[in-house]
Design a protein around this motif. Structure first.
Motif, mmCIF file in Angstrom:
data_model
loop_
_atom_site.group_PDB
_atom_site.id
_atom_site.type_symbol
_atom_site.label_atom_id
_atom_site.label_comp_id
_atom_site.label_asym_id
_atom_site.label_seq_id
_atom_site.Cartn_x
_atom_site.Cartn_y
_atom_site.Cartn_z
ATOM 1 N N ASP A 67 0.801 -1.088 -0.097
ATOM 2 C CA ASP A 67 0.152 0.081 -0.285
ATOM 3 C C ASP A 67 0.941 1.212 0.093
ATOM 4 O O ASP A 67 1.018 2.139 1.051
ATOM 5 N N PRO A 68 1.356 1.669 -1.007
ATOM 6 C CA PRO A 68 2.240 2.934 -1.231
ATOM 7 C C PRO A 68 1.894 4.140 -0.534
ATOM 8 O O PRO A 68 2.535 4.941 -0.148
ATOM 9 N N GLU A 69 0.470 4.388 -0.822
ATOM 10 C CA GLU A 69 -0.302 5.486 -0.191
ATOM 11 C C GLU A 69 -0.168 5.752 1.305
ATOM 12 O O GLU A 69 0.091 6.704 1.641
ATOM 13 N N SER A 70 -0.411 4.556 1.983
ATOM 14 C CA SER A 70 0.023 4.561 3.365
ATOM 15 C C SER A 70 1.324 4.474 3.632
ATOM 16 O O SER A 70 2.073 5.192 4.887
ATOM 17 N N ALA A 71 2.275 3.784 2.864
ATOM 18 C CA ALA A 71 3.638 3.524 3.250
ATOM 19 C C ALA A 71 4.332 4.942 3.252
ATOM 20 O O ALA A 71 5.444 5.120 3.845
ATOM 21 N N VAL A 72 3.916 5.668 2.409
ATOM 22 C CA VAL A 72 4.634 6.889 2.156
ATOM 23 C C VAL A 72 4.763 7.798 3.532
ATOM 24 O O VAL A 72 5.564 8.723 3.757
ATOM 25 N N VAL A 73 3.661 7.652 4.235
ATOM 26 C CA VAL A 73 3.561 8.215 5.626
ATOM 27 C C VAL A 73 4.617 7.578 6.426
ATOM 28 O O VAL A 73 5.545 8.762 7.105
ATOM 29 N N GLY A 74 4.932 6.405 6.498
ATOM 30 C CA GLY A 74 6.195 6.059 7.105
ATOM 31 C C GLY A 74 7.634 6.681 6.848
ATOM 32 O O GLY A 74 8.315 6.932 7.614
ATOM 33 N N VAL A 75 7.578 6.542 5.482
ATOM 34 C CA VAL A 75 8.974 6.831 4.876
ATOM 35 C C VAL A 75 9.171 8.181 5.120
ATOM 36 O O VAL A 75 10.320 8.873 5.576
ATOM 37 N N ILE A 76 8.315 9.381 4.876
ATOM 38 C CA ILE A 76 8.424 10.562 5.537
ATOM 39 C C ILE A 76 8.601 10.889 7.004
ATOM 40 O O ILE A 76 9.336 11.769 7.506
ATOM 41 N N SER A 77 8.126 10.249 7.596
ATOM 42 C CA SER A 77 8.233 9.866 9.127
ATOM 43 C C SER A 77 9.657 9.949 9.476
ATOM 44 O O SER A 77 10.393 10.737 10.217
ATOM 45 N N VAL A 78 10.194 8.737 8.927
ATOM 46 C CA VAL A 78 11.692 8.462 9.037
ATOM 47 C C VAL A 78 12.446 9.816 8.679
ATOM 48 O O VAL A 78 13.632 10.017 9.039
ATOM 49 N N THR A 79 12.146 10.029 7.343
ATOM 50 C CA THR A 79 13.087 11.207 6.444
ATOM 51 C C THR A 79 13.139 12.455 7.466
ATOM 52 O O THR A 79 14.107 13.204 7.427
ATOM 53 N N VAL A 80 11.923 12.872 8.182
ATOM 54 C CA VAL A 80 11.754 14.085 8.994
ATOM 55 C C VAL A 80 12.700 13.966 10.078
ATOM 56 O O VAL A 80 13.483 14.981 10.577
ATOM 57 N N VAL A 81 12.987 12.677 10.652
ATOM 58 C CA VAL A 81 13.870 12.239 11.886
ATOM 59 C C VAL A 81 15.236 12.639 11.510
ATOM 60 O O VAL A 81 15.906 13.277 12.144
#
Length: 283
Positions: A28-42
């Protein structure tokens, strides 16, 4: 463009294609992108630690950083939707090639970049390649994916121009990176929350592949940080176009994932890649 900037942009291109390919592998790329950007913000926050001097010395630098964040959220939403519906190679080529066609006129007319015969030839090659890839209108989900890739192209062009304006006002790359994605993240979360049955469902989808998300987040951080460092001292059009050599990386990664484009689409992608090189090659 200096040799150092050239290497930074090419490295950014590779990491960008790689994190997009990992996102494509998620169920589910549309939900996964939330996790990717959370890691990126950190990661961006860690990059900004120890920053000396004013992060945003003018109100203009801060304002353009906020604009970049809004456009980043649009980019990430449209990217995830395009990747869910269309092959990686097709979605990636349309989004990156379309952004080229939008950025160059603005860069020449508004930011003082020089228009050369090479640039005209490169833009023509990009346009011809994109038309060639879509001579037969894609149907069903793939057609929707191409439309989302075009929306993605507009957002890519917008956030690159906003980044350049903020950097020209004195914004420091680590702070700009963290601010823009920090703005984008809550917008992404709210957008996804409207499409899920509850927070628990969203969290389960985001955390379904934690190793993939962390890896993609680190690669995304590398991609954007190298882009901003190069963009600080180089023209927007040149940086964006040369970064679009990532199209070649995306096609290769798509092939490794079992995707197969027809001869016409491969020829079109080749023309887009050639146009990017003509537009961005140092001279």
């Amino acid at each position: 463009m200096s040799p150092v900037a050239l290497m930074l942009v090419l490295s950014s291109a590779f990491f960008h294609a790689l994190w997009n390919a990992l996102l494509k592998r998620h169920e589910d790329p549309e939900s996964a992108v939330v996790g990717v950007i959370s890691v990126t913000v950190v990661c961006g926050g860690l990059w900004a630690l120890g920053l000396k001097g004013a992060a945003f010395p003018t109100s203009g630098a801060l304002l353009w950083g906020l604009v970049a964040g809004v456009l980043e959220s649009g980019y990430l939403v449209s990217l995830a939707r395009a990747l869910r519906r269309a092959p990686l190679g097709l979605a990636y080529t349309v989004s990156r090639g379309g952004a080229l066609l939008l950025v160059w006129p603005v860069s020449v007319l508004g930011l003082g970049e020089h228009l050369t015969p090479w640039a005209v030839a490169g833009a023509a090659s990009v346009l011809l390649g994109m038309v060639g890839m879509n001579l037969v209108r894609p149907r069903g989900a793939v057609g929707e994916g191409v439309l989302w890739a075009l929306v993605c192209a507009a957002c890519i062009a917008g956030y690159n121009l906003a980044y350049k304006r903020s950097l020209s006002e004195g914004a420091q790359p680590p702070a700009l990176f963290t601010l823009s994605l920090g703005v984008a993240l809550p917008l992404l979360v709210l957008q996804r929350r409207r499409h899920e049955a509850g927070w628990g469902v969203l969290c389960r989808k985001v955390m379904a592949r934690p190793l993939l998300l962390v890896t993609a987040g680190v690669l995304c951080t590398l991609s954007f940080s190298l882009l901003l460092i190069a963009l600080a001292d180089s023209g927007t059009g040149a940086v964006l176009t040369l970064r679009n050599t990532s199209i070649a990386f995306a096609l290769g990664l798509g092939a490794l994932q079992g995707e197969r484009l027809g001869r016409r689409q491969l020829a079109g992608a080749g023309l887009v890649l050639l146009g990017a090189v003509l537009l961005g090659w140092p001279r």
